[in-house]
Design a protein around this motif. Structure first.
Motif, PDB file in Angstrom:
ATOM      1  N   THR A 172      25.397  12.866 -31.478  1.00 47.55           N
ATOM      2  CA  THR A 172      25.674  11.717 -30.588  1.00 47.55           C
ATOM      3  C   THR A 172      25.642  10.393 -31.340  1.00 47.55           C
ATOM      4  O   THR A 172      26.178   9.392 -30.849  1.00 47.55           O
ATOM      5  CB  THR A 172      24.630  11.662 -29.460  1.00 47.55           C
ATOM      6  OG1 THR A 172      23.320  11.531 -30.040  1.00 47.55           O
ATOM      7  CG2 THR A 172      24.682  12.915 -28.601  1.00 47.55           C
ATOM      8  N   ASP A 173      24.966  10.356 -32.496  1.00 45.50           N
ATOM      9  CA  ASP A 173      24.810   9.105 -33.242  1.00 45.50           C
ATOM     10  C   ASP A 173      24.633   9.476 -34.706  1.00 45.50           C
ATOM     11  O   ASP A 173      23.859  10.391 -35.033  1.00 45.50           O
ATOM     12  CB  ASP A 173      23.576   8.360 -32.716  1.00 45.50           C
ATOM     13  CG  ASP A 173      23.418   6.963 -33.304  1.00 45.50           C
ATOM     14  OD1 ASP A 173      24.407   6.435 -33.857  1.00 45.50           O
ATOM     15  OD2 ASP A 173      22.308   6.408 -33.191  1.00 45.50           O
ATOM     16  N   LEU A 184      28.355   5.721 -32.952  1.00 40.92           N
ATOM     17  CA  LEU A 184      28.050   6.634 -31.854  1.00 40.92           C
ATOM     18  C   LEU A 184      29.152   7.680 -31.786  1.00 40.92           C
ATOM     19  O   LEU A 184      30.280   7.449 -32.265  1.00 40.92           O
ATOM     20  CB  LEU A 184      27.970   5.875 -30.531  1.00 40.92           C
ATOM     21  CG  LEU A 184      26.723   5.002 -30.305  1.00 40.92           C
ATOM     22  CD1 LEU A 184      26.909   4.152 -29.061  1.00 40.92           C
ATOM     23  CD2 LEU A 184      25.479   5.870 -30.189  1.00 40.92           C
ATOM     24  N   ASN A 241      30.989  10.728 -29.193  1.00 41.37           N
ATOM     25  CA  ASN A 241      31.105  11.406 -27.903  1.00 41.37           C
ATOM     26  C   ASN A 241      30.928  12.904 -28.124  1.00 41.37           C
ATOM     27  O   ASN A 241      31.794  13.542 -28.731  1.00 41.37           O
ATOM     28  CB  ASN A 241      32.478  11.108 -27.291  1.00 41.37           C
ATOM     29  CG  ASN A 241      32.619  11.681 -25.888  1.00 41.37           C
ATOM     30  OD1 ASN A 241      31.884  12.579 -25.489  1.00 41.37           O
ATOM     31  ND2 ASN A 241      33.576  11.160 -25.139  1.00 41.37           N
ATOM     32  N   GLN A 267      17.723  11.634 -23.814  1.00 43.66           N
ATOM     33  CA  GLN A 267      18.054  10.251 -23.481  1.00 43.66           C
ATOM     34  C   GLN A 267      16.805   9.372 -23.530  1.00 43.66           C
ATOM     35  O   GLN A 267      16.835   8.256 -24.044  1.00 43.66           O
ATOM     36  CB  GLN A 267      18.682  10.173 -22.085  1.00 43.66           C
ATOM     37  CG  GLN A 267      20.045  10.839 -21.967  1.00 43.66           C
ATOM     38  CD  GLN A 267      20.683  10.610 -20.605  1.00 43.66           C
ATOM     39  OE1 GLN A 267      20.733   9.471 -20.120  1.00 43.66           O
ATOM     40  NE2 GLN A 267      21.157  11.681 -19.989  1.00 43.66           N
ATOM     41  N   ILE A 306      19.868   6.907 -26.054  1.00 41.88           N
ATOM     42  CA  ILE A 306      21.324   7.087 -26.016  1.00 41.88           C
ATOM     43  C   ILE A 306      21.685   7.781 -24.708  1.00 41.88           C
ATOM     44  O   ILE A 306      21.252   8.927 -24.458  1.00 41.88           O
ATOM     45  CB  ILE A 306      21.806   7.919 -27.220  1.00 41.88           C
ATOM     46  CG1 ILE A 306      21.410   7.233 -28.529  1.00 41.88           C
ATOM     47  CG2 ILE A 306      23.321   8.129 -27.157  1.00 41.88           C
ATOM     48  CD1 ILE A 306      21.677   8.074 -29.760  1.00 41.88           C
ATOM     49  N   THR A 307      22.457   7.128 -23.875  1.00 45.57           N
ATOM     50  CA  THR A 307      22.810   7.665 -22.564  1.00 45.57           C
ATOM     51  C   THR A 307      24.226   8.219 -22.566  1.00 45.57           C
ATOM     52  O   THR A 307      25.023   7.951 -23.474  1.00 45.57           O
ATOM     53  CB  THR A 307      22.701   6.581 -21.488  1.00 45.57           C
ATOM     54  OG1 THR A 307      23.696   5.572 -21.758  1.00 45.57           O
ATOM     55  CG2 THR A 307      21.316   5.942 -21.494  1.00 45.57           C
ATOM     56  N   GLU A 323      26.514   7.271 -20.638  1.00 46.36           N
ATOM     57  CA  GLU A 323      27.424   6.142 -20.485  1.00 46.36           C
ATOM     58  C   GLU A 323      27.729   5.496 -21.841  1.00 46.36           C
ATOM     59  O   GLU A 323      28.863   5.060 -22.096  1.00 46.36           O
ATOM     60  CB  GLU A 323      26.819   5.109 -19.534  1.00 46.36           C
ATOM     61  CG  GLU A 323      26.710   5.556 -18.080  1.00 46.36           C
ATOM     62  CD  GLU A 323      25.606   6.586 -17.859  1.00 46.36           C
ATOM     63  OE1 GLU A 323      25.703   7.353 -16.891  1.00 46.36           O
ATOM     64  OE2 GLU A 323      24.658   6.621 -18.696  1.00 46.36           O
ATOM     65  N   MET A 324      26.726   5.438 -22.725  1.00 47.00           N
ATOM     66  CA  MET A 324      26.912   4.805 -24.035  1.00 47.00           C
ATOM     67  C   MET A 324      27.923   5.548 -24.887  1.00 47.00           C
ATOM     68  O   MET A 324      28.665   4.939 -25.670  1.00 47.00           O
ATOM     69  CB  MET A 324      25.574   4.724 -24.781  1.00 47.00           C
ATOM     70  CG  MET A 324      24.600   3.732 -24.172  1.00 47.00           C
ATOM     71  SD  MET A 324      22.944   3.858 -24.912  1.00 47.00           S
ATOM     72  CE  MET A 324      23.302   3.470 -26.621  1.00 47.00           C
ATOM     73  N   VAL A 325      27.971   6.893 -24.783  1.00 44.27           N
ATOM     74  CA  VAL A 325      28.858   7.676 -25.656  1.00 44.27           C
ATOM     75  C   VAL A 325      30.187   8.000 -24.993  1.00 44.27           C
ATOM     76  O   VAL A 325      31.067   8.589 -25.638  1.00 44.27           O
ATOM     77  CB  VAL A 325      28.168   8.983 -26.112  1.00 44.27           C
ATOM     78  CG1 VAL A 325      26.923   8.681 -26.909  1.00 44.27           C
ATOM     79  CG2 VAL A 325      27.851   9.877 -24.920  1.00 44.27           C
ATOM     80  N   ALA A 371      32.805   6.386 -26.912  1.00 48.43           N
ATOM     81  CA  ALA A 371      32.666   6.509 -28.367  1.00 48.43           C
ATOM     82  C   ALA A 371      33.697   7.501 -28.905  1.00 48.43           C
ATOM     83  O   ALA A 371      34.220   8.344 -28.167  1.00 48.43           O
ATOM     84  CB  ALA A 371      31.255   6.990 -28.717  1.00 48.43           C
ATOM     85  N   ARG A 382      17.002   6.044 -33.333  1.00 44.47           N
ATOM     86  CA  ARG A 382      18.416   5.722 -33.426  1.00 44.47           C
ATOM     87  C   ARG A 382      18.809   5.910 -34.882  1.00 44.47           C
ATOM     88  O   ARG A 382      18.044   5.614 -35.809  1.00 44.47           O
ATOM     89  CB  ARG A 382      18.693   4.289 -32.965  1.00 44.47           C
ATOM     90  CG  ARG A 382      18.647   4.111 -31.455  1.00 44.47           C
ATOM     91  CD  ARG A 382      19.719   4.949 -30.734  1.00 44.47           C
ATOM     92  NE  ARG A 382      21.047   4.665 -31.211  1.00 44.47           N
ATOM     93  CZ  ARG A 382      21.835   3.709 -30.727  1.00 44.47           C
ATOM     94  NH1 ARG A 382      21.395   2.928 -29.737  1.00 44.47           N
ATOM     95  NH2 ARG A 382      23.040   3.522 -31.222  1.00 44.47           N
TER      96      ARG A 382
END
Length: 770
Positions: A618-619, A637, A639, A649, A654-655, A657-659, A662, A743
């Protein structure tokens, strides 16, 4: 079609069992006893449904089955089939110790607890309470300790949970399997694997001879084949036995040996010797635990003497190495006893005058010079001290041979990582016909990929004329190379268990054949043919070649030893033997050098879970480091195309919605692969991050194969004794900024600082993982 999708026909198992019986009837009728013939006749007289059920049970693991667990569509009337199998004596109620042990081992925890309740209710006085939190092994131990598992208790259990049946005629069946496979087998799994495409047949021969034609020879071989798994069971459970139980087990084996049949072929003789040597080693293990405060009989001294004699007795049942070495060492350790001293002299003289192999001869020579002539150092030590030193870039730590090949190529050599595979390839290709294609080749079924007589002297004895005919080709190197390459081309990639198709084999063979001292390869191949078991390993790591003034290759053989490596006895034997044959043989110690301009890429990833094969990144953040400074960076980031678990999360922040907007990993894969390049891959707990990055890049067609550097491992070595080596605790201890832990960018940046600390502490000798 994938193996898991392949549908086998309903009578698949039955068909192959019938095929097996047909082979046994045609090839092995002369070595079958009346009880084996009776078993075959009983089976053939059964109705089809009973045959189907019995064969299905034979191909399951275990001896005892609940009938409700073995219902098959092709056996519509199970009760009738079971009744017929009971009548034929091929099934029975569980009653023997072997039956009960099988059920105890394979029953689940719930069933074991129910048995305790049923059996415990029949006993007086009341048993000790079994804790509800007991593990399965603890429950099994409780059942055995209190003798709760009996034919009666298992019958009580089956009345509540369904009828149990136990297979019979297993010894007779195992003998039939042994005749076909030449080893102890309990099922026809090989046929299943073949038909699923997992285990293809060898394809060497179409017509096969009988493995045995003499009944006594076959029965003796089978007896030793059955002993091997019994000894393995003892070895696996050895540490769980107390000293008294260990000695009792060894004494039991000692008594059983009196009834062992006489081996009637070389292979069986070797199996007997291997059993005796293994029993001797177990006795020596027990001997090391007997000290002044451990009294098993009258006193520790008498116990040690008794166990020493027991070990000697086992070793004396073997006429060859390594039992001979263990005997000599035991005699020497007890040489204050005049009888032991005399036995030591006799044993040593025997090994020097009539050694069973080169390993034995070299050991005896070294032993005599060190122990009896008081030579200060061993041949092994002397050889190690004579080693030259080469310096390799630490990039190749964990890949020593690869680094050495590059080193010698830079020196102008043709260089190859050869090891055993070069010599095995020469042996296999030169003797391909006697090994795999001759009528006398000891390959007895379609599954065998190595002649069964190769590990004994029978291979050379049976095919001496043909083997010598092939060896004679080596008298003319040009002719030999032509024949070797012809066989290489004709048989390329054919699976066999003698040698592997080394990618450089075709390039190495001409160099070896043309560059070897005259007549030496013939001697080496002959030795391998006569004693493949002992003469097929220990060869040097590298083959080096340069063109001589005469235009022929000059070759060198190099054994490499890095820090922490050891030189095994068979390696020393092979090196000394090759040197005596006239080869240029070198032992080289490797030291490591850290290039000041080395580029590291420090990476951290956050993911949807802990398994690289299932979860996704995810990151990701990566910093390129050189001379202790960050020279480039990459972060994004990602997806993951799946939901991020709630607890992750919470951990990373990292949610979903954030990815959501991405990029997919496939959209950054090319740039990331280029960024990483051929750097050293650095991470805190490197296997986790490396595994995810390799998996993600691999899905996108970018292979990853880099040296790995773990800052957890290296911080433990450079700064031992800290309370914790987690990234957060290390950052706190060394006052490294870590403001957004979990992170990728923050964690990777902190890891860069750990790398600097490690490099500041030690400039050389950093260990990379392969």
């Amino acid at each position: 079609m994938a193996a898991s999708q392949l549908q086998l026909p309903p009578d698949y198992y039955l068909t192959h069992f019938r095929d097996l019986l047909a082979v046994l009837h045609s090839r092995y009728h002369s070595v079958l006893l009346p009880k084996h013939l009776q078993l075959i006749e009983k089976f053939q007289q059964l109705p089809l449904t009973a045959q189907r059920l019995w064969v299905r049970l034979l191909n399951r693991k275990g001896l005892v089955f609940a009938l409700k667990d073995v219902e098959y569509d092709e056996v519509p009337d199970q009760a009738a089939a079971v009744a017929m199998l009971f009548h034929a004596g091929l099934l029975d109620r569980p009653s023997t110790a072997e039956d009960l042990a099988d059920w105890l081992q394979r029953a689940n925890k719930e069933h074991l607890l129910e048995l305790v309740t049923l059996a415990g209710g029949e006993l007086d006085p009341v048993l000790p309470v079994l804790k509800k939190a007991s593990t399965k092994p603890q429950i099994q131990q409780y059942i055995e300790q209190h003798q709760l598992l009996t034919p009666g208790s298992i019958q009580l259990w089956s009345e509540q949970h369904g009828e149990l049946v136990a297979l019979r005629a297993q010894t007779e069946l195992q003998y039939l399997y042994f005749l076909y496979f030449g080893r102890f087998e309990t099922s026809l799994t090989a046929f299943t694997l073949r038909d699923l495409g997992i285990l293809p047949g060898s394809g060497f021969k179409q017509e096969f001879q009988a493995r045995y034609t003499d009944r006594d020879q076959a029965l003796a071989a089978f007896a030793y084949a059955r002993l091997k798994p019994q000894l393995q069971t003892l070895q696996q459970g050895w540490k769980s036995l107390d000293l008294l139980a260990q000695e009792a087990a060894l004494r039991q084996w000692q008594q059983q040996m009196l009834a062992w049949p006489e081996p009637l072929d070389d292979r069986t003789r070797l199996q007997r010797e291997a059993l005796c040597t293994a029993l001797g080693r177990l006795t020596e293990k027990l001997l090391t635990h007997v000290s002044g405060d451990v009294v098993l009989i009258d006193d520790a001294h008498r116990q040690r003497a008794a166990l020493t004699q027991l070990a000697i007795g086992f070793y004396q049942q073997s006429a060859s190495y390594p039992a001979s070495e263990r005997l000599l060492r035991l005699f020497y350790a007890n040489r204050t006893d005049p009888q032991m001293a005399q036995a030591m002299q006799q044993q040593l003289q025997q090994m020097l005058d009539n050694p069973s192999c080169d390993d034995e001869l070299w050991f005896a020579r070294d032993f005599a010079s060190r122990k009896l002539q008081q030579k200060p150092t061993s041949d092994l030590t002397d050889f190690l001290r004579s080693a030259a030193t080469i310096t390799l870039d630490e990039l190749y730590l964990g890949q020593t041979e690869r680094g050495a090949v590059q080193y010698f190529k830079q020196q102008g050599y043709q260089a190859f990582h050869a090891e055993n595979e070069l010599w095995l390839g020469l042996f296999g290709l030169l003797l391909w016909q006697p090994l795999f294609e001759s009528e006398q080749s000891a390959i007895y079924n379609e599954f065998e990929r190595r002649p069964r007589d190769l590990t004994s002297g029978e291979f050379y004895q049976r095919q001496q004329a043909l083997i010598e005919q092939q060896i004679a080709l080596l008298d003319d190197p040009a002719v030999a190379v032509k024949q070797l390459l012809k066989t290489y081309s004709a048989q390329f990639q054919k699976a066999n268990a003698v040698f592997s198709w080394h990618p450089d084999l075709a390039a190495m063979l001409p160099l070896l054949v043309h560059g070897a001292p005259a007549g030496t390869l013939s001697k080496i191949i002959r030795q391998m043919a006569q004693d493949f078991r002992r003469c097929s390993s220990g060869f040097p790591d590298l083959l080096l070649a340069r063109e001589s003034a005469a235009g022929t290759p000059e070759i060198q053989l190099v054994e490499l030893k890095a820090v922490g490596d050891s030189l095994r006895r068979n390696q020393l034997t092979r090196l000394m033997s090759l040197r005596e044959f006239g080869f240029a043989v070198s032992l080289m110690q490797v030291q490591w050098w850290q290039s000041p301009d080395r580029v590291y890429v420090v990476i951290d990833v956050e993911t949807t879970g802990g398994k690289a094969e299932n979860d996704r990144i995810t990151d990701i953040a990566a910093y390129k480091v050189q001379y202790g400074e960050i020279i480039d960076e990459f972060s994004s980031l990602v997806n993951p195309q799946r939901r991020i678990p709630y607890f992750i999360q919470k951990l990373t922040g990292i949610t979903n919605e954030m990815v959501a907007s991405a990029p997919l990993f496939s959209e950054i894969a090319a740039k990331l692969s280029e960024f990483i390049g051929d750097s050293i891959f650095v991470a805190h707990n490197v296997n986790f991050d490396y595994g995810f990055v390799r998996a993600e890049l691999g899905r996108c067609g970018y292979p990853l194969q880099l040296p790995k550097f773990c800052t957890v491992v290296q911080m433990r070595r450079a700064y031992p004794g800290l309370a914790s080596y987690s990234l957060g605790k290390l950052a706190q201890h060394f006052e490294i900024p870590l403001h957004n832990h979990h992170r990728a960018a923050a964690d990777a940046r902190a890891t860069v600082e750990l790398l600097k600390l490690i490099q500041a502490k030690t400039l050389v000798g950093v260990v990379l993982q392969d």
